[in-house]
Design a protein around this motif. Structure first.
Motif, PDB file in Angstrom:
ATOM      1  N   GLN A 108      -0.722  15.233  23.060  1.00  0.00           N
ATOM      2  CA  GLN A 108       0.310  14.960  22.056  1.00  0.00           C
ATOM      3  C   GLN A 108       1.291  13.905  22.536  1.00  0.00           C
ATOM      4  N   PHE A 109       1.754  14.041  23.773  1.00  0.00           N
ATOM      5  CA  PHE A 109       2.794  13.142  24.286  1.00  0.00           C
ATOM      6  C   PHE A 109       2.188  12.102  25.229  1.00  0.00           C
ATOM      7  N   TYR A 110       1.428  11.191  24.669  1.00  0.00           N
ATOM      8  CA  TYR A 110       0.748  10.166  25.467  1.00  0.00           C
ATOM      9  C   TYR A 110       1.333   8.764  25.250  1.00  0.00           C
ATOM     10  N   VAL A 162      -0.799   5.449  33.435  1.00  0.00           N
ATOM     11  CA  VAL A 162       0.148   4.362  33.173  1.00  0.00           C
ATOM     12  C   VAL A 162      -0.584   3.032  33.042  1.00  0.00           C
ATOM     13  N   GLY A 163      -1.520   2.781  33.950  1.00  0.00           N
ATOM     14  CA  GLY A 163      -2.280   1.523  33.914  1.00  0.00           C
ATOM     15  C   GLY A 163      -3.082   1.370  32.645  1.00  0.00           C
ATOM     16  N   MET A 164      -3.775   2.436  32.246  1.00  0.00           N
ATOM     17  CA  MET A 164      -4.603   2.364  31.037  1.00  0.00           C
ATOM     18  C   MET A 164      -3.745   2.320  29.783  1.00  0.00           C
ATOM     19  N   ASN A 165      -2.580   2.960  29.810  1.00  0.00           N
ATOM     20  CA  ASN A 165      -1.662   2.868  28.671  1.00  0.00           C
ATOM     21  C   ASN A 165      -1.242   1.427  28.433  1.00  0.00           C
ATOM     22  N   MET A 166      -0.977   0.722  29.524  1.00  0.00           N
ATOM     23  CA  MET A 166      -0.574  -0.682  29.416  1.00  0.00           C
ATOM     24  C   MET A 166      -1.729  -1.558  28.924  1.00  0.00           C
ATOM     25  N   LEU A 167      -2.948  -1.235  29.393  1.00  0.00           N
ATOM     26  CA  LEU A 167      -4.114  -2.030  29.011  1.00  0.00           C
ATOM     27  C   LEU A 167      -4.552  -1.791  27.569  1.00  0.00           C
ATOM     28  N   THR A 168      -4.216  -0.611  27.038  1.00  0.00           N
ATOM     29  CA  THR A 168      -4.686  -0.251  25.695  1.00  0.00           C
ATOM     30  C   THR A 168      -3.610  -0.397  24.617  1.00  0.00           C
ATOM     31  N   LYS A 169      -2.519  -1.060  24.937  1.00  0.00           N
ATOM     32  CA  LYS A 169      -1.442  -1.203  23.950  1.00  0.00           C
ATOM     33  C   LYS A 169      -1.907  -1.914  22.684  1.00  0.00           C
TER      34      LYS A 169
END
Length: 322
Positions: A108-110, A162-169
């Protein structure tokens, strides 16, 4: 029907552990989340009944069903190597209630960085406790090793998320929802081997068919730890892969847009639905008591076994842990 102490073997598996179906039935039984609520005195009664049954001194009038229930409680709450009572949170029977809350909130909180970091930290703290509780207790783990494992796994999970969150924005929203699973899988590949590194360094205790210790093997440890890593990732995969797809569609519905406060509880509930099946399925992927050919062991251990037993010990056995 009264139990016959001379004919009832309480240590014999209720279901065939050589088959996947038998192992799943076994783990459905001992990972029953209801056993978490069993009072301490009832767990102590279960242990006493198991020990009495092993000695053949079961109280007169005892029913087979009572012994089976005692065995269920014993297997769910006591460590198979030491016989010591495990902490509640670390038991596999707590995987459903504990895992569903953490998984639901991770999914939920991703979106925000603080939430990602916090829930990955909570998850790795939970995993570290579970890994330690279900380790092969024949190989002691120092406080330093546990601390290093915990820090490394948490760092890996947070860095991956954190890394994948930045890459998948700029990627489709669904891809971002899968980031927590990638972080969990990566952390499991680090956390479990690190927590059990002593087994990889010094070897895991291997025994013959009659439970006689015959040495320590690093190769056996690698096999057991690899199987545990695969099981843990499998346990999390269906819920963490399919739930994002389900929620992505549900959140587009008009009534769901009006009850955003219920999204998190819904994810927790759905996570529990997945885990109640996936915990026993994942635990049953591989036998708890691993069988390994002597020819696969380290050459020096092979020589020791052949010199002492000849060809009488073609296989060795060990507890792979959970």
């Amino acid at each position: 029907m009264e139990a016959d102490p001379s004919g009832f073997n309480i240590d014999a598996p209720r279901w065939d552990q050589c088959t996947f179906r038998g192992r799943v039935k076994h783990f459905f039984n001992i990972t029953d989340p209801r056993t978490v609520l069993v009072p301490e005195r009832e767990l102590d009664w279960a242990k006493a009944m198991v020990e009495k049954s092993r000695m053949g001194v079961v109280p007169p009038g005892t029913q087979v069903e009572q012994l089976l229930y005692a065995k269920k409680l014993y297997d769910s709450a006591f460590h198979p190597d030491t016989g010591e009572k495990m902490n509640v949170i670390g038991r596999m029977s707590f995987q459903v209630p504990g895992g569903m809350i953490i998984t639901g909130f991770m999914l939920q909180f991703y979106r925000t960085m603080p939430a990602v970091i916090f829930w990955q930290w909570v998850n790795q703290s939970f995993n570290a406790l579970v890994n330690y509780t279900n380790r092969n207790a024949a190989s002691p783990t120092s406080v330093r090793q546990m601390t290093l494992s915990y820090i490394t796994a948490t760092t890996t999970a947070v860095a991956t998320a954190v890394g994948m969150n930045m890459l998948t924005k700029r990627a489709p929203p669904l891809v971002g929802r899968w980031v927590p699973f990638a972080a969990v899988a990566a952390a499991n590949c680090v956390n479990i081997p690190m927590m059990r590194q002593q087994e990889l360094i010094q070897g895991i205790c291997v025994k013959d068919r009659n439970h006689n210790e015959i040495g320590h093997s690093r190769r056996a440890a690698a096999v057991g730890i690899t199987q545990v890593v695969i099981s843990r990732i499998t346990m999390a995969a269906p819920g963490m892969i399919l739930l994002p797809v389900i929620m992505e569609r549900l959140e587009k519905l008009h009534f769901m847009k009006k009850v955003k406060v219920l999204h998190a509880p819904l994810q927790v509930l759905l996570s529990g639905c997945f885990l109640i099946f996936m915990v026993p399925v994942a635990c049953g992927l591989f036998p708890q008591k691993c069988e390994l050919s002597v020819s696969y062991l380290e050459p020096e251990l092979q020589d020791t076994i052949k010199a002492k037993y000849g060809e009488l010990v073609p296989y060795v056995y060990f507890n792979k842990g959970l």
